[in-house]
Write a protein that holds these residues in place. Structure first.
Motif, mmCIF file in Angstrom:
data_model
loop_
_atom_site.group_PDB
_atom_site.id
_atom_site.type_symbol
_atom_site.label_atom_id
_atom_site.label_comp_id
_atom_site.label_asym_id
_atom_site.label_seq_id
_atom_site.Cartn_x
_atom_site.Cartn_y
_atom_site.Cartn_z
ATOM 1 N N GLU A 182 14.392 -23.700 -5.374
ATOM 2 C CA GLU A 182 15.840 -23.699 -5.644
ATOM 3 C C GLU A 182 16.407 -22.272 -5.578
ATOM 4 O O GLU A 182 17.438 -22.038 -4.954
ATOM 5 N N ASP A 183 15.724 -21.317 -6.199
ATOM 6 C CA ASP A 183 16.195 -19.927 -6.151
ATOM 7 C C ASP A 183 16.098 -19.352 -4.739
ATOM 8 O O ASP A 183 16.993 -18.634 -4.289
ATOM 9 N N ARG B 26 22.434 -12.383 -12.525
ATOM 10 C CA ARG B 26 21.908 -13.596 -11.894
ATOM 11 C C ARG B 26 20.447 -13.430 -11.481
ATOM 12 O O ARG B 26 19.645 -14.355 -11.642
ATOM 13 N N HIS C 223 18.959 -20.757 -2.836
ATOM 14 C CA HIS C 223 20.233 -20.220 -3.326
ATOM 15 C C HIS C 223 20.461 -18.777 -2.851
ATOM 16 O O HIS C 223 21.547 -18.435 -2.387
ATOM 17 N N TYR C 224 19.449 -17.931 -2.954
ATOM 18 C CA TYR C 224 19.629 -16.503 -2.669
ATOM 19 C C TYR C 224 19.309 -16.101 -1.224
ATOM 20 O O TYR C 224 19.713 -15.031 -0.782
ATOM 21 N N SER D 104 8.400 -17.807 -7.176
ATOM 22 C CA SER D 104 9.832 -18.119 -7.068
ATOM 23 C C SER D 104 10.032 -19.612 -6.799
ATOM 24 O O SER D 104 9.321 -20.206 -5.990
ATOM 25 N N SER D 105 11.016 -20.181 -7.458
ATOM 26 C CA SER D 105 11.297 -21.603 -7.250
ATOM 27 C C SER D 105 11.967 -21.809 -5.894
ATOM 28 O O SER D 105 12.667 -20.926 -5.389
ATOM 29 N N LYS E 25 11.497 -12.654 -2.453
ATOM 30 C CA LYS E 25 10.746 -13.884 -2.698
ATOM 31 C C LYS E 25 9.364 -13.529 -3.229
ATOM 32 O O LYS E 25 8.723 -12.611 -2.736
ATOM 33 N N SER F 29 16.819 -15.423 -12.641
ATOM 34 C CA SER F 29 16.176 -16.228 -11.600
ATOM 35 C C SER F 29 14.650 -16.125 -11.675
ATOM 36 O O SER F 29 14.105 -15.406 -12.506
ATOM 37 N N THR F 30 13.999 -16.806 -10.750
ATOM 38 C CA THR F 30 12.540 -16.730 -10.647
ATOM 39 C C THR F 30 12.103 -15.752 -9.558
ATOM 40 O O THR F 30 10.919 -15.654 -9.250
ATOM 41 N N LEU F 31 13.048 -15.012 -8.983
ATOM 42 C CA LEU F 31 12.724 -14.044 -7.932
ATOM 43 C C LEU F 31 12.087 -12.801 -8.532
ATOM 44 O O LEU F 31 12.285 -12.490 -9.710
#
Length: 186
Positions: free
Chosen positions: A65-66, A157, A69-70, A62-63, A58, A161-163
């Protein structure tokens, strides 16, 4: 230079007395250097040198949503994913942690969160320690260690992502066939 508590280099060689600057294939524009890693990211290197791994965590950017999700099914902030075929090598590989004084090192990339430091001068370790039980060392931290048959799907993926992430030695990951399914060749 930032105030760093410790800088490390990990190796399977137990008796390196001096590290000499050398050219880096990954950074062909860079003069010869010695690389070290900060204490925060040192965990990324508690693996055999050639072990491919995808590490993600994180970040401030980071969004939600991401993150959901993760990280919805875990209480950790960082996940390390390794291919199944590396389990025995991780268990059996002797690894040594070299500690450096930070005085000749500088942060490699101010914009990066990778934790890399470089020295253009020779570097003599102030201490070398054998790292026992690599898996135990990893899981003692606030991370989750996962194993998968193939790293390509998670890598693809995570990159999208934004991670924040670190992908290490991916050239050693198993290939995918044209249809995106592991082809068993390595």
């Amino acid at each position: 230079m930032r105030n760093v508590s410790m800088l490390y280099h990990f190796s399977e060689e137990p008796d390196i007395e001096r590290f000499f600057p050398r050219l880096q294939k990954a950074y062909p524009h860079l003069k010869p250097v010695v690389f070290a890693i900060n204490e925060e990211q040192a965990l990324h290197y508690c693996f055999p040198r050639d072990c491919p791994r995808v590490i993600y965590w994180k970040a401030e950017w980071s969004s939600e949503e991401d993150i959901q999700h993760y990280f919805a099914e875990t209480s950790v902030d960082k996940i390390i994913v390794v291919e199944n075929d590396w389990l025995d090598r991780i268990r059996q590989t002797p690894l040594y942690r070299y500690t450096f004084a930070e005085d000749s090192f500088e942060l490699f990339d101010e914009a990066s969160t990778a934790g890399y430091y470089i020295s253009y001068a020779e570097a003599e370790p102030v201490k070398v320690e054998r790292v026992y039980d690599l898996i135990g060392q990893i899981v003692k931290q606030r991370v989750e260690l996962r194993f998968t048959p193939n790293l390509h799907p998670i890598r693809n993926r995570i990159i999208a992502s934004t991670l924040d992430f670190s992908i290490i030695r991916f050239r050693n990951a198993k290939p995918l066939n044209i249809g995106g399914v592991y082809d068993g060749i390595n």
